[in-house]
Design a protein around this motif. Structure first.
Motif, PDB file in Angstrom:
ATOM      1  N   SER A   1      -2.878   8.183  -4.301  1.00 34.26           N
ATOM      2  CA  SER A   1      -4.199   8.370  -3.759  1.00 34.26           C
ATOM      3  C   SER A   1      -5.028   9.472  -4.046  1.00 34.26           C
ATOM      4  O   SER A   1      -4.634  10.717  -4.111  1.00 34.26           O
ATOM      5  CB  SER A   1      -3.916   8.436  -2.236  1.00 34.26           C
ATOM      6  OG  SER A   1      -5.054   8.584  -1.438  1.00 34.26           O
TER       7      SER A   1
ATOM      8  N   ALA B   1      -5.779   5.722  -8.347  1.00 32.85           N
ATOM      9  CA  ALA B   1      -6.534   4.791  -7.618  1.00 32.85           C
ATOM     10  C   ALA B   1      -7.819   4.640  -7.892  1.00 32.85           C
ATOM     11  O   ALA B   1      -8.599   3.580  -7.830  1.00 32.85           O
ATOM     12  CB  ALA B   1      -6.268   5.468  -6.032  1.00 32.85           C
TER      13      ALA B   1
ATOM     14  N   LEU C   1       0.714   5.831  -0.663  1.00 32.40           N
ATOM     15  CA  LEU C   1       0.094   6.945  -0.638  1.00 32.40           C
ATOM     16  C   LEU C   1       0.286   7.735  -1.981  1.00 32.40           C
ATOM     17  O   LEU C   1      -0.832   8.443  -2.434  1.00 32.40           O
ATOM     18  CB  LEU C   1       0.583   8.013   0.557  1.00 32.40           C
ATOM     19  CG  LEU C   1      -0.198   9.154   0.499  1.00 32.40           C
ATOM     20  CD1 LEU C   1      -1.748   8.994   1.247  1.00 32.40           C
ATOM     21  CD2 LEU C   1       0.434  10.037   1.708  1.00 32.40           C
TER      22      LEU C   1
ATOM     23  N   PRO D   1      -5.949   7.695   3.023  1.00 37.08           N
ATOM     24  CA  PRO D   1      -6.196   6.394   2.241  1.00 37.08           C
ATOM     25  C   PRO D   1      -4.876   5.973   1.485  1.00 37.08           C
ATOM     26  O   PRO D   1      -4.391   6.951   0.695  1.00 37.08           O
ATOM     27  CB  PRO D   1      -7.362   6.656   1.461  1.00 37.08           C
ATOM     28  CG  PRO D   1      -7.143   8.312   1.023  1.00 37.08           C
ATOM     29  CD  PRO D   1      -6.783   8.544   2.506  1.00 37.08           C
ATOM     30  N   TYR D   2      -4.469   4.879   1.425  1.00 36.90           N
ATOM     31  CA  TYR D   2      -3.484   4.140   0.789  1.00 36.90           C
ATOM     32  C   TYR D   2      -3.970   3.238  -0.432  1.00 36.90           C
ATOM     33  O   TYR D   2      -5.004   2.581  -0.263  1.00 36.90           O
ATOM     34  CB  TYR D   2      -2.476   3.462   1.647  1.00 36.90           C
ATOM     35  CG  TYR D   2      -1.701   4.632   2.535  1.00 36.90           C
ATOM     36  CD1 TYR D   2      -0.305   4.669   2.386  1.00 36.90           C
ATOM     37  CD2 TYR D   2      -2.351   5.098   3.610  1.00 36.90           C
ATOM     38  CE1 TYR D   2       0.355   5.755   3.090  1.00 36.90           C
ATOM     39  CE2 TYR D   2      -1.586   5.902   4.325  1.00 36.90           C
ATOM     40  CZ  TYR D   2      -0.263   6.152   4.145  1.00 36.90           C
ATOM     41  OH  TYR D   2       0.218   7.152   4.730  1.00 36.90           O
ATOM     42  N   VAL D   3      -3.097   3.177  -1.404  1.00 35.99           N
ATOM     43  CA  VAL D   3      -3.498   2.434  -2.723  1.00 35.99           C
ATOM     44  C   VAL D   3      -2.766   1.166  -2.779  1.00 35.99           C
ATOM     45  O   VAL D   3      -1.896   1.161  -2.619  1.00 35.99           O
ATOM     46  CB  VAL D   3      -3.278   3.277  -4.174  1.00 35.99           C
ATOM     47  CG1 VAL D   3      -3.528   2.446  -5.168  1.00 35.99           C
ATOM     48  CG2 VAL D   3      -3.794   4.705  -3.889  1.00 35.99           C
TER      49      VAL D   3
ATOM     50  N   TYR E   1       0.729  -1.309  -0.037  1.00 32.81           N
ATOM     51  CA  TYR E   1       0.026   0.109  -0.182  1.00 32.81           C
ATOM     52  C   TYR E   1       0.828   1.032   0.129  1.00 32.81           C
ATOM     53  O   TYR E   1       1.931   1.538   0.690  1.00 32.81           O
ATOM     54  CB  TYR E   1      -0.776  -0.003   1.487  1.00 32.81           C
ATOM     55  CG  TYR E   1      -2.150  -0.784   1.067  1.00 32.81           C
ATOM     56  CD1 TYR E   1      -3.320  -0.559   0.534  1.00 32.81           C
ATOM     57  CD2 TYR E   1      -2.027  -2.046   1.524  1.00 32.81           C
ATOM     58  CE1 TYR E   1      -4.483  -1.417   0.377  1.00 32.81           C
ATOM     59  CE2 TYR E   1      -3.071  -3.027   1.423  1.00 32.81           C
ATOM     60  CZ  TYR E   1      -4.239  -2.757   0.900  1.00 32.81           C
ATOM     61  OH  TYR E   1      -5.345  -3.580   0.633  1.00 32.81           O
TER      62      TYR E   1
ATOM     63  N   THR F   1      -8.183   0.344  -1.963  1.00 34.51           N
ATOM     64  CA  THR F   1      -7.497   1.387  -0.935  1.00 34.51           C
ATOM     65  C   THR F   1      -7.997   0.949   0.421  1.00 34.51           C
ATOM     66  O   THR F   1      -9.163   0.367   0.790  1.00 34.51           O
ATOM     67  CB  THR F   1      -8.119   2.914  -1.272  1.00 34.51           C
ATOM     68  OG1 THR F   1      -9.514   2.872  -1.208  1.00 34.51           O
ATOM     69  CG2 THR F   1      -7.801   3.148  -2.758  1.00 34.51           C
TER      70      THR F   1
END
Length: 265
Positions: free
Chosen positions: A123, A128, A120, A162-164, A118, A151
């Motif tokens: 994002s 994303a 950032l 939120p992380y991808v 994951y 995410t």
């Protein structure tokens, strides 16, 4: 353990049409020009290539692109190649644009047994959320767009964002260029030419390294090895002429002392 092959032609002879390649280099720095040229000579086509960029119109991966031997590019930066733009917008080339650090980590993860990670980067963007044009139709409409990615929210240092999810990249072959290498495939890269070469080598199931200087095992201090030979299956020793055949992507010089331009500044 001796991984040296007689020629670049022999090294790439079994790369089939439709193969996927991870190619080292950044701009025109540290690119495996001899291996690329041999692929061009062989006419290997329908290739999927993962690399930071696609060379320029007449050098590096740009040679394969100009001959329409590349079907899909996974890249970060494509702004120096006019033919790339023409093929992409004309529907002849599929392009998966990937943030630069993400691309390097996808390659590294592929060689490290990591399924995904994951990040950032990307994002809140189409990276994303999906919708980036992967391929255009001949009439200019979007034929295929990127899908949305998973995410998840993580809290790091008190900040929740939120992380991808990015999946690891695995390629059939890795093509890299090293400053020095031994017969066991241990490689050393010189300064900025290190760039994408180590991760590109890591994610290739079969990695081929062209080396400017071939030495015997033991001549490279273990602490100086940038990429251990476990990631390299074939080594090609370049001739002095091939090793010296390099280009500068964009030459920038300052005005000579005493010139009118210098005086104006």
């Amino acid at each position: 353990m001796d991984k040296v092959v007689a020629s670049a032609a022999e090294a790439v002879a079994d790369i089939p049409d439709g193969a996927s390649l991870a190619v080292g280099g950044f701009g025109l720095c540290g690119i495996p020009t001899v291996l690329i040229r041999e692929l061009h000579e062989r006419g290997t086509t329908d290739l999927t290539v993962a690399s930071n960029n696609c060379g320029v119109d007449d050098w590096g991966l740009g040679i394969l692109l100009g001959a329409k031997q590349i079907r899909k590019m996974i890249a970060s930066y494509v702004g120096e190649n006019k033919d790339f733009e023409k093929q992409y917008l004309g529907g002849d080339l599929e392009v998966e644009l990937t943030p630069q650090g993400t691309l390097a980590e996808k390659m590294r993860a592929g060689g490290s047994g990591i399924a995904g990670f994951y990040t950032l980067a990307g994002s809140g963007t189409q990276v994303a959320e999906g919708g980036l044009p992967l391929k255009y139709a001949k009439d200019g409409t979007v034929e295929e767009a990127s899908p949305a990615k998973d995410t998840r929210t993580f809290t790091i240092d008190g900040e929740t964002k939120p992380y991808v999810l990015e999946r690891a990249l695995h390629c059939d072959y890795g093509l890299v260029r090293a400053w020095k290498g031994d017969r066991h495939g241990n490689l050393v890269f010189r300064r900025a030419a290190r760039n994408f070469n180590p991760p590109a080598a890591m994610c290739g199931k079969v990695t081929i390294a062209e080396v400017e200087e071939l030495v015997e095992p033991g001549e490279i201090d273990p602490d100086s090895v940038h990429l251990p030979g476990i990631f390299v299956q074939r080594v090609v020793a370049l001739t002095p002429q091939e090793a010296a055949d390099k280009r500068i992507e964009r030459r920038t010089v300052r005005p000579a002392a005493g010139s009118d331009t210098a005086k104006e500044k």
